[in-house]
Design a protein around this motif. Structure first.
Motif, PDB file in Angstrom:
ATOM      1  N   GLN A 181     -20.749 125.179  14.851  1.00  0.00           N
ATOM      2  CA  GLN A 181     -19.647 124.229  14.689  1.00  0.00           C
ATOM      3  C   GLN A 181     -18.889 124.019  15.784  1.00  0.00           C
ATOM      4  O   GLN A 181     -18.733 125.065  16.747  1.00  0.00           O
ATOM      5  N   PRO A 182     -18.390 123.154  16.062  1.00  0.00           N
ATOM      6  CA  PRO A 182     -17.313 122.763  17.245  1.00  0.00           C
ATOM      7  C   PRO A 182     -15.997 123.721  17.118  1.00  0.00           C
ATOM      8  O   PRO A 182     -15.541 124.098  15.996  1.00  0.00           O
ATOM      9  N   THR A 183     -15.325 123.889  18.305  1.00  0.00           N
ATOM     10  CA  THR A 183     -14.196 124.760  17.987  1.00  0.00           C
ATOM     11  C   THR A 183     -13.097 124.432  19.020  1.00  0.00           C
ATOM     12  O   THR A 183     -13.405 123.760  20.372  1.00  0.00           O
ATOM     13  N   THR A 184     -11.844 124.670  18.800  1.00  0.00           N
ATOM     14  CA  THR A 184     -10.922 124.473  19.953  1.00  0.00           C
ATOM     15  C   THR A 184     -10.291 125.571  20.310  1.00  0.00           C
ATOM     16  O   THR A 184      -9.743 126.301  19.834  1.00  0.00           O
ATOM     17  N   LEU A 185     -10.446 125.618  21.795  1.00  0.00           N
ATOM     18  CA  LEU A 185      -9.629 126.876  22.450  1.00  0.00           C
ATOM     19  C   LEU A 185      -8.158 126.457  22.684  1.00  0.00           C
ATOM     20  O   LEU A 185      -7.867 125.363  23.246  1.00  0.00           O
ATOM     21  N   THR A 186      -7.177 127.464  22.119  1.00  0.00           N
ATOM     22  CA  THR A 186      -6.032 126.992  22.404  1.00  0.00           C
ATOM     23  C   THR A 186      -4.840 127.624  23.205  1.00  0.00           C
ATOM     24  O   THR A 186      -4.142 126.942  23.789  1.00  0.00           O
ATOM     25  N   THR A 187      -5.193 128.965  23.159  1.00  0.00           N
ATOM     26  CA  THR A 187      -4.188 129.758  24.005  1.00  0.00           C
ATOM     27  C   THR A 187      -5.036 130.834  24.751  1.00  0.00           C
ATOM     28  O   THR A 187      -5.749 131.570  24.160  1.00  0.00           O
ATOM     29  N   ALA A 188      -4.481 131.346  25.868  1.00  0.00           N
ATOM     30  CA  ALA A 188      -5.108 132.598  26.735  1.00  0.00           C
ATOM     31  C   ALA A 188      -3.990 133.562  27.221  1.00  0.00           C
ATOM     32  O   ALA A 188      -2.796 132.926  27.372  1.00  0.00           O
ATOM     33  N   THR A 189      -4.181 134.719  26.655  1.00  0.00           N
ATOM     34  CA  THR A 189      -3.146 135.807  26.903  1.00  0.00           C
ATOM     35  C   THR A 189      -3.918 137.026  27.479  1.00  0.00           C
ATOM     36  O   THR A 189      -4.964 137.192  27.755  1.00  0.00           O
ATOM     37  N   TYR A 190      -2.795 137.786  28.404  1.00  0.00           N
ATOM     38  CA  TYR A 190      -3.136 138.968  28.905  1.00  0.00           C
ATOM     39  C   TYR A 190      -2.439 139.883  27.847  1.00  0.00           C
ATOM     40  O   TYR A 190      -1.447 139.829  27.512  1.00  0.00           O
ATOM     41  N   LYS A 191      -3.144 141.118  27.229  1.00  0.00           N
ATOM     42  CA  LYS A 191      -2.434 142.057  26.637  1.00  0.00           C
ATOM     43  C   LYS A 191      -2.486 143.537  27.247  1.00  0.00           C
ATOM     44  O   LYS A 191      -3.789 143.583  27.488  1.00  0.00           O
ATOM     45  N   VAL A 192      -1.701 144.085  27.171  1.00  0.00           N
ATOM     46  CA  VAL A 192      -1.596 145.524  27.669  1.00  0.00           C
ATOM     47  C   VAL A 192      -1.530 146.704  26.531  1.00  0.00           C
ATOM     48  O   VAL A 192      -0.725 146.569  25.606  1.00  0.00           O
ATOM     49  N   TYR A 193      -2.366 147.462  26.358  1.00  0.00           N
ATOM     50  CA  TYR A 193      -2.743 148.550  25.311  1.00  0.00           C
ATOM     51  C   TYR A 193      -2.197 149.970  25.831  1.00  0.00           C
ATOM     52  O   TYR A 193      -2.711 150.265  27.145  1.00  0.00           O
ATOM     53  N   ALA A 194      -2.015 150.781  24.980  1.00  0.00           N
ATOM     54  CA  ALA A 194      -1.679 152.174  25.449  1.00  0.00           C
ATOM     55  C   ALA A 194      -3.013 152.951  25.817  1.00  0.00           C
ATOM     56  O   ALA A 194      -3.042 154.055  26.663  1.00  0.00           O
ATOM     57  N   SER A 195      -4.062 152.752  25.198  1.00  0.00           N
ATOM     58  CA  SER A 195      -5.256 153.372  25.326  1.00  0.00           C
ATOM     59  C   SER A 195      -6.207 152.358  25.024  1.00  0.00           C
ATOM     60  O   SER A 195      -6.320 151.394  24.494  1.00  0.00           O
ATOM     61  N   ARG A 196      -7.784 152.844  25.407  1.00  0.00           N
ATOM     62  CA  ARG A 196      -8.970 151.912  25.120  1.00  0.00           C
ATOM     63  C   ARG A 196      -9.032 151.790  23.370  1.00  0.00           C
ATOM     64  O   ARG A 196      -9.250 150.909  23.033  1.00  0.00           O
ATOM     65  N   LEU A 197      -8.773 153.038  22.702  1.00  0.00           N
ATOM     66  CA  LEU A 197      -8.854 152.941  21.468  1.00  0.00           C
ATOM     67  C   LEU A 197      -7.912 152.098  20.549  1.00  0.00           C
ATOM     68  O   LEU A 197      -8.275 151.408  19.864  1.00  0.00           O
ATOM     69  N   ALA A 198      -6.686 152.040  21.126  1.00  0.00           N
ATOM     70  CA  ALA A 198      -5.634 151.144  20.603  1.00  0.00           C
ATOM     71  C   ALA A 198      -6.272 149.524  20.817  1.00  0.00           C
ATOM     72  O   ALA A 198      -6.215 148.593  19.853  1.00  0.00           O
ATOM     73  N   LYS A 254      -3.233 150.317  34.058  1.00  0.00           N
ATOM     74  CA  LYS A 254      -3.248 150.095  32.390  1.00  0.00           C
ATOM     75  C   LYS A 254      -4.300 149.363  31.658  1.00  0.00           C
ATOM     76  O   LYS A 254      -5.242 149.109  32.391  1.00  0.00           O
ATOM     77  N   ILE A 255      -4.627 149.500  30.650  1.00  0.00           N
ATOM     78  CA  ILE A 255      -5.784 148.931  29.920  1.00  0.00           C
ATOM     79  C   ILE A 255      -5.356 147.529  29.551  1.00  0.00           C
ATOM     80  O   ILE A 255      -4.572 147.187  28.883  1.00  0.00           O
ATOM     81  N   VAL A 256      -5.999 146.579  30.139  1.00  0.00           N
ATOM     82  CA  VAL A 256      -5.605 145.211  29.920  1.00  0.00           C
ATOM     83  C   VAL A 256      -6.850 144.336  29.645  1.00  0.00           C
ATOM     84  O   VAL A 256      -7.934 144.451  29.837  1.00  0.00           O
ATOM     85  N   TYR A 257      -6.433 143.345  28.415  1.00  0.00           N
ATOM     86  CA  TYR A 257      -7.343 142.577  27.775  1.00  0.00           C
ATOM     87  C   TYR A 257      -7.072 141.107  28.247  1.00  0.00           C
ATOM     88  O   TYR A 257      -5.837 140.772  28.288  1.00  0.00           O
ATOM     89  N   ALA A 258      -8.061 140.378  28.609  1.00  0.00           N
ATOM     90  CA  ALA A 258      -7.855 138.989  28.179  1.00  0.00           C
ATOM     91  C   ALA A 258      -8.426 138.453  27.018  1.00  0.00           C
ATOM     92  O   ALA A 258      -9.469 138.658  26.789  1.00  0.00           O
ATOM     93  N   GLU A 259      -7.566 137.657  26.395  1.00  0.00           N
ATOM     94  CA  GLU A 259      -7.916 137.115  25.162  1.00  0.00           C
ATOM     95  C   GLU A 259      -7.564 135.574  25.098  1.00  0.00           C
ATOM     96  O   GLU A 259      -7.017 135.071  25.578  1.00  0.00           O
TER      97      GLU A 259
END
Length: 113
Positions: free
Chosen positions: A27-44, A91-96
């Motif tokens: 199915q088609p999809t629409t990408l709407t927002t991109a963020t960086y999120k910082v977590y306390a740990s890998r598990l978090a 830090k533990i940083v993810y791009a979402e």
């Protein structure tokens, strides 16, 4: 939906972060927002716990929102600066990337190279 590449690259004159998204669904999809999120740990980060810090990636090019048909790929590029380098090193940083109709983002951990 797949997100990959998410690494931090040295592009010679320009330092950039590339986010590649591939629509592997039917199915088609629409990408709407991109963020960086910082977590306390890998598990978090893996467990989807609340981030310590969250930032919208405002200078991502090409601009969001963007519609992806099945089989299409999109590459978002943003600049890498000293602030981001410091975050990734310490830090533990993810791009979402968020998409329309879903509260769950696609994500990748950024690792300093």
């Amino acid at each position: 939906m797949q997100l990959w590449s998410g690494g931090v690259f040295d592009g010679g004159v320009k330092n950039v972060v590339c986010l590649d998204v591939y629509n592997d669904g039917g199915q088609p999809t629409t990408l709407t927002t991109a963020t960086y999120k910082v977590y306390a740990s890998r598990l978090a980060g893996r467990m989807g716990r609340k981030a310590q810090e969250a930032f919208v990636i405002a200078d991502l090019k090409p601009d969001l929102p963007v519609k992806l048909s099945p089989g299409e790929q999109w590459r978002g590029v943003t600049r890498r600066d000293d602030w981001l380098d410091g975050m990734i090193r310490g830090k533990i940083v993810y791009a979402e990337i968020y998409r329309a109709g879903s509260d769950k983002p696609i994500r990748i951990r950024l690792i300093h190279s």
